[in-house]
Design an enzyme around this catalytic site. Sequence first.
Site, PDB file in Angstrom:
ATOM      1  CG  HIS A 146      -8.526  -4.767   5.380  1.00  0.00           C
ATOM      2  ND1 HIS A 146      -8.952  -5.739   6.262  1.00  0.00           N
ATOM      3  CD2 HIS A 146      -7.708  -5.377   4.489  1.00  0.00           C
ATOM      4  CE1 HIS A 146      -8.411  -6.893   5.925  1.00  0.00           C
ATOM      5  NE2 HIS A 146      -7.643  -6.704   4.858  1.00  0.00           N
ATOM      6  CD  GLU A 200      -2.682  -1.367   2.439  1.00  0.00           C
ATOM      7  OE1 GLU A 200      -3.558  -2.240   2.434  1.00  0.00           O
ATOM      8  OE2 GLU A 200      -2.368  -0.725   3.467  1.00  0.00           O
ATOM      9  CB  CYS A 227      -5.567  -0.808   4.504  1.00  0.00           C
ATOM     10  SG  CYS A 227      -5.493  -2.479   5.177  1.00  0.00           S
TER      11      CYS A 227
END
Length: 184
Positions: free
Chosen positions: A119, A16, A100
Amino acid sequence: MPSAVVLLADGTEEMEFTITFDTLVRAGVKCCSAYVPPQTDVNPPPYATGSRGIRIMYDEVFDAARFSPPRVRKTMSNSAGVQDLVREFLAQGKIVGMICAGSLTALTSKLPRQPLTSHPSVKTQLENDYDYSEDSVVISNKLVTSRGPGTAFPFALTLVELLCGAEKRDEVRAPMVFPSGTPF
């Protein structure tokens, strides 16, 4: 030239961070990586240790005063400095990206109800206060949220488009050689 500060902490998901940072740099965005140490860390190490143990050297230690006119989920979302930065950047019309579990920062920053994603592991913490989506990337005004490592490329390319335009996004995307039919 657009600029971006990309926050990271111990436990940051390496893909990420690196995919986002690299893609922005390819688009000509001036990037600074800022390490958000745990509140108890008075002597931060010269690198962040990612979720898979990969060490990532950062440009500087996060200092809220420098950027205002961040375990990751707890460090980032519970950092008063990061929360202030998010609110101030959005108030100034700047783009803020969260990926996330980083989307928890919308909640701890007390951002108003709006569409977002995260997420799946933190969905239940967000879905009552926001218009939760399962989409890979959600844009809500200047807030851009995404789900996880598998959505890092569409997240990064969305940020490039918002910062630099669709033409630059396509220019950066082409040499990355995504398989035909990839939707971003």
